[in-house]
Scaffold this active site. Structure first.
Site, PDB file in Angstrom:
ATOM      1  N   GLY A  73     -31.848 -14.876 -41.769  1.00  0.00           N
ATOM      2  CA  GLY A  73     -31.372 -15.663 -40.645  1.00  0.00           C
ATOM      3  C   GLY A  73     -31.492 -17.155 -40.895  1.00  0.00           C
ATOM      4  O   GLY A  73     -30.571 -17.929 -40.600  1.00  0.00           O
ATOM      5  N   CYS A  74     -32.641 -17.560 -41.444  1.00  0.00           N
ATOM      6  CA  CYS A  74     -32.851 -18.969 -41.786  1.00  0.00           C
ATOM      7  C   CYS A  74     -31.824 -19.418 -42.818  1.00  0.00           C
ATOM      8  O   CYS A  74     -31.226 -20.497 -42.703  1.00  0.00           O
ATOM      9  CB  CYS A  74     -34.249 -19.174 -42.358  1.00  0.00           C
ATOM     10  SG  CYS A  74     -35.595 -18.667 -41.282  1.00  0.00           S
TER      11      CYS A  74
END
Length: 260
Positions: free
Chosen positions: A206-207
């Site tokens: 996600g990052c």
């Protein structure tokens, strides 16, 4: 710029963001919101930075350098979220990717209810692109998400909170929807599907995605193209995921070096 927390294991957070920026050939700056003691097996301690420290870091960069795009990640608490939102407004910065880090891909809530409310009310309306996972989208849209139609409805609802565009990520979905994301920008939907990479080592996806989107925006790409290219980058990075440590390893941000 990334505004996020530090991952001592190097798989997510600031560390993943800066690596992603570097492999997109853009210079990365950072505002540290918290320091975690974590590895591939989990988090054992979290220490928040003060709102004053967050402000000072942000102003130090913004008053000296030309920032092309900003992504937000783990902001941890209500004070930090309010501070970041206030500074984004004060500087009139609009090219913001909001990764509303509230719930893990496994469904565990990471911040308290007041912080969640503040993200919903203050941060989402500042987003050029919001990138919630399934569980975050459920909270923001106040609905259960089980189907592709649910993802589309949730994207519309989050768009109505003020985000200029929304990418509801399907990483937490089941079966055929695992590699499917839904894009909505007020004009229409796009369903983005890539191959499913069979690996348990997905820490930091996600990052990495939101950082790659920000990097692409800084390179001048339109919002949707920035998302498409970022999703392809993450898919390739998953093919080179690292089986390090005793738990869930990170994606291989450095795959461009290996494929040459």
């Amino acid at each position: 710029m990334t505004i996020a927390g530090s991952d001592s294991g190097g798989g997510a957070g600031i560390q993943a963001d800066l690596r992603t920026f570097a492999f997109h050939c853009v210079h990365g700056t950072s505002v540290l919101t918290c320091i975690t003691a974590q590895n591939t097996q989990g988090v054992t301690r979290v220490d928040a930075m003060s709102a004053e420290s967050v402000t000072a870091q942000f102003e130090a960069v913004m008053t000296d350098m030309q920032v092309g795009a900003i992504k937000t990640g783990m902001l941890l608490n209500q004070d930090i979220i309010k501070t970041v939102a206030k500074k984004l407004v004060a500087f009139g910065f609009g090219n913001v990717v909001v990764d509303p880090v509230m719930v893990s891909r496994a469904g565990a809530q990471l911040i308290d209810d007041e912080a969640v409310k503040t993200i919903r009310e203050l941060l989402i309306p500042l987003a050029a692109i919001a990138t919630p996972n399934r569980y975050e989208a459920q909270i923001l849209a106040d609905m259960e998400i089980k189907t592709l139609a649910d993802m589309q409805t949730a994207a519309q609802k989050i768009y109505k909170l003020g985000a200029r565009s929304v990418l509801v990520k399907g990483g937490g979905m089941l079966q055929d929807l695992r590699a499917v994301d839904v894009w909505f920008d007020g004009e229409g939907f796009e369903v983005l599907k890539t191959e499913v990479i069979d690996t348990n080592h997905t820490h930091g996806t996600g990052c990495t995605l939101s950082a790659a989107i920000a990097a692409n925006l800084a390179l001048g790409k339109p919002r949707f193209q920035a998302v498409v290219d970022a999703k392809n980058y993450v898919t390739e990075a998953l093919k080179y995921a690292l089986a390090i440590g005793k738990g869930q390893g990170p994606v291989g941000h450095f795959f461009p070096l290996l494929s040459k």
